[in-house]
Design an enzyme around this catalytic site. Structure first.
Site, PDB file in Angstrom:
ATOM      1  N   SER A 198      62.782  82.928  39.554  1.00  0.00           N
ATOM      2  CA  SER A 198      63.744  82.135  38.781  1.00  0.00           C
ATOM      3  C   SER A 198      65.105  82.091  39.467  1.00  0.00           C
ATOM      4  O   SER A 198      65.553  83.073  40.062  1.00  0.00           O
ATOM      5  CB  SER A 198      63.910  82.746  37.385  1.00  0.00           C
ATOM      6  OG  SER A 198      65.035  82.197  36.731  1.00  0.00           O
TER       7      SER A 198
ATOM      8  N   TYR B  25      67.593  75.617  38.677  1.00  0.00           N
ATOM      9  CA  TYR B  25      68.323  74.798  37.723  1.00  0.00           C
ATOM     10  C   TYR B  25      69.405  74.127  38.553  1.00  0.00           C
ATOM     11  O   TYR B  25      69.898  74.711  39.520  1.00  0.00           O
ATOM     12  CB  TYR B  25      68.957  75.677  36.641  1.00  0.00           C
ATOM     13  CG  TYR B  25      67.960  76.193  35.638  1.00  0.00           C
ATOM     14  CD1 TYR B  25      67.214  75.313  34.875  1.00  0.00           C
ATOM     15  CD2 TYR B  25      67.768  77.559  35.440  1.00  0.00           C
ATOM     16  CE1 TYR B  25      66.292  75.766  33.951  1.00  0.00           C
ATOM     17  CE2 TYR B  25      66.851  78.025  34.508  1.00  0.00           C
ATOM     18  CZ  TYR B  25      66.111  77.117  33.772  1.00  0.00           C
ATOM     19  OH  TYR B  25      65.205  77.567  32.861  1.00  0.00           O
TER      20      TYR B  25
ATOM     21  N   THR C  35      63.180  72.711  37.697  1.00  0.00           N
ATOM     22  CA  THR C  35      62.940  72.718  36.252  1.00  0.00           C
ATOM     23  C   THR C  35      63.751  71.596  35.625  1.00  0.00           C
ATOM     24  O   THR C  35      64.980  71.562  35.736  1.00  0.00           O
ATOM     25  CB  THR C  35      63.308  74.084  35.652  1.00  0.00           C
ATOM     26  OG1 THR C  35      62.449  75.060  36.256  1.00  0.00           O
ATOM     27  CG2 THR C  35      63.107  74.107  34.145  1.00  0.00           C
TER      28      THR C  35
ATOM     29  N   LYS D 240      58.949  70.697  37.207  1.00  0.00           N
ATOM     30  CA  LYS D 240      58.418  71.509  36.094  1.00  0.00           C
ATOM     31  C   LYS D 240      58.986  70.988  34.775  1.00  0.00           C
ATOM     32  O   LYS D 240      60.198  70.835  34.643  1.00  0.00           O
ATOM     33  CB  LYS D 240      58.839  72.965  36.308  1.00  0.00           C
ATOM     34  CG  LYS D 240      58.452  73.926  35.204  1.00  0.00           C
ATOM     35  CD  LYS D 240      58.666  75.367  35.680  1.00  0.00           C
ATOM     36  CE  LYS D 240      58.334  76.394  34.635  1.00  0.00           C
ATOM     37  NZ  LYS D 240      59.371  76.570  33.632  1.00  0.00           N
TER      38      LYS D 240
ATOM     39  N   HIS E 186      58.000  74.789  28.786  1.00  0.00           N
ATOM     40  CA  HIS E 186      58.937  75.899  28.968  1.00  0.00           C
ATOM     41  C   HIS E 186      58.600  77.056  28.014  1.00  0.00           C
ATOM     42  O   HIS E 186      59.482  77.686  27.437  1.00  0.00           O
ATOM     43  CB  HIS E 186      60.365  75.399  28.731  1.00  0.00           C
ATOM     44  CG  HIS E 186      61.427  76.184  29.453  1.00  0.00           C
ATOM     45  ND1 HIS E 186      62.198  75.648  30.460  1.00  0.00           N
ATOM     46  CD2 HIS E 186      61.871  77.448  29.314  1.00  0.00           C
ATOM     47  CE1 HIS E 186      63.064  76.554  30.888  1.00  0.00           C
ATOM     48  NE2 HIS E 186      62.869  77.667  30.207  1.00  0.00           N
TER      49      HIS E 186
ATOM     50  N   ARG F 192      46.929  83.507  27.912  1.00  0.00           N
ATOM     51  CA  ARG F 192      46.819  84.937  27.595  1.00  0.00           C
ATOM     52  C   ARG F 192      45.448  85.496  27.950  1.00  0.00           C
ATOM     53  O   ARG F 192      45.217  86.694  27.826  1.00  0.00           O
ATOM     54  CB  ARG F 192      47.051  85.174  26.085  1.00  0.00           C
ATOM     55  CG  ARG F 192      48.385  84.646  25.541  1.00  0.00           C
ATOM     56  CD  ARG F 192      49.582  85.465  26.025  1.00  0.00           C
ATOM     57  NE  ARG F 192      50.831  84.985  25.454  1.00  0.00           N
ATOM     58  CZ  ARG F 192      51.588  84.014  25.995  1.00  0.00           C
ATOM     59  NH1 ARG F 192      51.235  83.448  27.142  1.00  0.00           N
ATOM     60  NH2 ARG F 192      52.709  83.637  25.419  1.00  0.00           N
TER      61      ARG F 192
ATOM     62  N   GLY G 125      53.781  83.186  32.338  1.00  0.00           N
ATOM     63  CA  GLY G 125      55.148  83.586  32.015  1.00  0.00           C
ATOM     64  C   GLY G 125      55.211  84.926  31.310  1.00  0.00           C
ATOM     65  O   GLY G 125      55.291  85.991  31.943  1.00  0.00           O
TER      66      GLY G 125
HETATM   67  C1  LIG Z   1      61.872  85.002  28.925  1.00  0.00           C
HETATM   68  C2  LIG Z   1      61.590  83.712  29.623  1.00  0.00           C
HETATM   69  C3  LIG Z   1      62.479  83.263  30.588  1.00  0.00           C
HETATM   70  C4  LIG Z   1      62.239  82.069  31.244  1.00  0.00           C
HETATM   71  N1  LIG Z   1      63.069  81.695  32.235  1.00  0.00           N
HETATM   72  C5  LIG Z   1      62.804  80.591  32.939  1.00  0.00           C
HETATM   73  C6  LIG Z   1      63.606  80.244  34.045  1.00  0.00           C
HETATM   74  O1  LIG Z   1      64.539  80.935  34.407  1.00  0.00           O
HETATM   75  N2  LIG Z   1      63.296  79.109  34.699  1.00  0.00           N
HETATM   76  C7  LIG Z   1      62.232  78.308  34.337  1.00  0.00           C
HETATM   77  O2  LIG Z   1      62.006  77.268  34.958  1.00  0.00           O
HETATM   78  N3  LIG Z   1      61.451  78.635  33.313  1.00  0.00           N
HETATM   79  C8  LIG Z   1      61.701  79.757  32.617  1.00  0.00           C
HETATM   80  N4  LIG Z   1      60.865  80.110  31.607  1.00  0.00           N
HETATM   81  C9  LIG Z   1      59.657  79.300  31.322  1.00  0.00           C
HETATM   82  C10 LIG Z   1      58.461  79.771  32.169  1.00  0.00           C
HETATM   83  O3  LIG Z   1      58.612  79.417  33.514  1.00  0.00           O
HETATM   84  C11 LIG Z   1      57.131  79.158  31.685  1.00  0.00           C
HETATM   85  O4  LIG Z   1      57.270  77.770  31.587  1.00  0.00           O
HETATM   86  C12 LIG Z   1      56.651  79.730  30.348  1.00  0.00           C
HETATM   87  O5  LIG Z   1      56.998  81.077  30.214  1.00  0.00           O
HETATM   88  C13 LIG Z   1      55.150  79.564  30.221  1.00  0.00           C
HETATM   89  O6  LIG Z   1      54.697  79.964  28.963  1.00  0.00           O
HETATM   90  P1  LIG Z   1      54.104  81.438  28.655  1.00  0.00           P
HETATM   91  O7  LIG Z   1      55.254  82.356  28.580  1.00  0.00           O
HETATM   92  O8  LIG Z   1      53.421  81.230  27.353  1.00  0.00           O
HETATM   93  O9  LIG Z   1      53.150  81.785  29.784  1.00  0.00           O
HETATM   94  C14 LIG Z   1      61.100  81.289  30.910  1.00  0.00           C
HETATM   95  C15 LIG Z   1      60.207  81.748  29.938  1.00  0.00           C
HETATM   96  C16 LIG Z   1      60.430  82.952  29.305  1.00  0.00           C
HETATM   97  C17 LIG Z   1      59.434  83.429  28.299  1.00  0.00           C
HETATM   98  C1  LIG Z   2      70.314  80.761  31.275  1.00  0.00           C
HETATM   99  C2  LIG Z   2      68.967  81.403  31.473  1.00  0.00           C
HETATM  100  C3  LIG Z   2      67.863  80.506  31.053  1.00  0.00           C
HETATM  101  C4  LIG Z   2      66.535  81.110  31.301  1.00  0.00           C
HETATM  102  C5  LIG Z   2      65.458  80.305  30.665  1.00  0.00           C
HETATM  103  O1  LIG Z   2      65.028  79.319  31.193  1.00  0.00           O
HETATM  104  C6  LIG Z   2      64.904  80.714  29.404  1.00  0.00           C
HETATM  105  O2  LIG Z   2      65.385  81.686  28.804  1.00  0.00           O
HETATM  106  O3  LIG Z   2      63.960  80.037  28.944  1.00  0.00           O
END
Ligand SMILES: Cc1cc2nc3c(=O)[nH]c(=O)nc-3n(C[C@H](O)[C@H](O)[C@H](O)COP(=O)(O)O)c2cc1C
Ligand SMILES: CCCCC(=O)C(=O)O
Length: 401
Positions: free
Chosen positions: A108, A131, A157, A266, A290, A325, A344
């Site tokens: 990330s 981002y 993203t 994405k 997301h 999962r 994720g």
């Molecule tokens: C705690 C958390 C932080 C995330 N941070 C980002 C991020 O920084 N950038 C991003 O593109 N997606 C972020 N995502 C989305 C993940 O890349 C992904 O799309 C998502 O977690 C997939 O679903 P899942 O958690 O059910 O596997 C985040 C998701 C979670 C749960």
């Molecule tokens: C500013 C951090 C954003 C991270 C993110 O993408 C999320 O928490 O889903």
């Protein structure tokens, strides 16, 4: 829980025990009513597998190739923010877990280890997610650093002009441990903005308020002069201050002009956007909502995968994330046309529970489940997994009519 965890849900329980509530809520939570969050998982349950019998499955090959990189299974680590909130080794531990399982690491932009630290920690094939900041020069520098450090692709993203409304984070006034900062950002700010070189980034909070003076962050409500942290989610405030909400399709041209790396987009959920992405010249599409953290009542990701796959017509690979999962989930996503899935939260649960070992165990668990699903469905290689191996809820409904 007695004994070792045997599935991702049990890892989630270990993570819950290991983490302060504020961080656990941040990791698990979704937007608003969390309708889409539930649907991301539930929609998988409504898809049924159609197994074939009497196929020689004594040898199963899960391997595949992603943007030219050979990988042991159609699994990647999804980019998720701030792994040091889950474990003190942060993204370095996650990347090592990925390397041990021979799967691709998605790092990330909002990581708590730098691209350099992650690159030098192991030999995982790694993709860098971005981002786009209002300060494009900063994003450009991050892209160059990733390129210089051997990252194999940029993941743009595109579903986050603003952060979704995550009510637990608002209630918890989610904040980041003062020993942690967005290291990627710190190094970057020092490198390119000599004016603020003298600043000490002692704590993330002081980082926020200092950087605010450079107008990157706007953490102060100017009418009351109170920091937003007194009001709600600091993470949301960070995004509001830094992310460029004016980002649009033409900016992919800009991104292509600053990097030679292949670009994955994405956050695609419709055929319309899939077609635009191909026209814009991306190397691949990640169908994603997301993790249901952005727009509540957006569709469960698995329910729109096929729509996107049809629109893409095989021109670029389509990847999938959201709600994975189980190994059966991976199988279903592949049957519906995904080249690979990104994981994720499950990975974060492993990291929170046991650090690098936990990441490794979670990925291995998913690989083992996926391999077993292939064997029990009569598929020896990922190419053997076809559309006829699953029946969606809609198809089952039509059969009943
Ligand atoms: C705690 C958390 C932080 C995330 N941070 C980002 C991020 O920084 N950038 C991003 O593109 N997606 C972020 N995502 C989305 C993940 O890349 C992904 O799309 C998502 O977690 C997939 O679903 P899942 O958690 O059910 O596997 C985040 C998701 C979670 C749960
Ligand atoms: C500013 C951090 C954003 C991270 C993110 O993408 C999320 O928490 O889903």
């Amino acid at each position: 829980m007695a004994g070792e965890p045997v599935n991702v849900n049990e890892f989630q329980e270990l993570a819950r025990q290991a983490l302060p509530k504020m961080y656990y809520d941040y990791y698990t939570g979704g937007a608003e009513d969390q309708h889409t969050l539930k649907e991301n998982v539930e929609s998988f349950r409504r898809i049924i597998i159609r197994p074939r019998i009497l196929v020689d499955v004594s040898k199963i090959d899960m391997s595949t190739t992603i943007l030219g990189h050979k990988t042991s299974a159609p699994i990647m680590i999804a980019p998720t923010a701030m792994h040091k909130l889950a474990h003190h080794e942060g993204e370095v531990a996650t990347a090592r877990g990925a390397a041990a399982c021979d799967v691709i690491m998605g790092l990330s932009y909002m990581s708590t280890c730098t691209v350099e630290e992650v690159a030098s920690s192991c030999n995982a094939v790694r993709f860098f997610q971005i981002y786009v900041y209002k300060r494009r020069d900063i994003t450009a520098l991050m892209v160059h650093r990733a390129e210089k450090n051997g990252f194999g692709a940029i993941i743009l993203t595109a579903d986050t002009p603003r952060l979704g409304r995550r009510e637990a984070d608002i209630k918890n006034k989610v904040d980041v441990d003062s020993r942690i900062s967005f290291n990627n950002c710190d190094a970057r700010i020092h490198a390119i903005t000599p004016k603020i070189k003298f600043l000490e980034y002692q704590t993330l909070r002081s980082c926020f308020s200092q950087v605010m003076q450079t107008e990157m962050f706007m953490l102060t409500d100017r009418s009351t002069n109170k920091t937003l942290q007194d009001k709600g989610s600091n993470i949301e405030a960070l995004a509001a201050g830094t992310f460029d909400a004016s980002l649009c399709w033409k900016d992919i041209e800009w991104l292509k002009s600053i990097t030679k790396l292949p670009i994955l987009i994405k956050g695609i959920l419709t055929s319309e956007d899939a077609i635009k992405a191909i026209e814009a010249g991306v190397a691949g599409i990640i169908v994603s909502n997301h993790g249901a953290r952005q727009l509540d009542y957006a569709p469960a990701t698995i329910s729109v995968l096929e729509e996107v796959v049809h629109a893409v017509q095989g021109k670029v690979p389509v990847f999938y994330d959201g709600g994975v999962r189980r190994g059966t989930d991976i199988f279903k996503a592949l049957a519906l046309g995904a080249k690979a899935v990104l994981i994720g939260r499950a990975v974060i649960y492993g990291l929170a529970a046991k650090g690098e070992l936990g990441v490794k165990q979670v990925i291995q668990m998913l690989k083992d489940e996926f391999e077993l699903t292939m064997a029990l469905s009569g598929c020896c290689s990922v190419d053997d997994i076809t559309r006829s191996h699953v029946k969606t809820e809609k198809e089952r409904f039509i059969c009943r009519m």
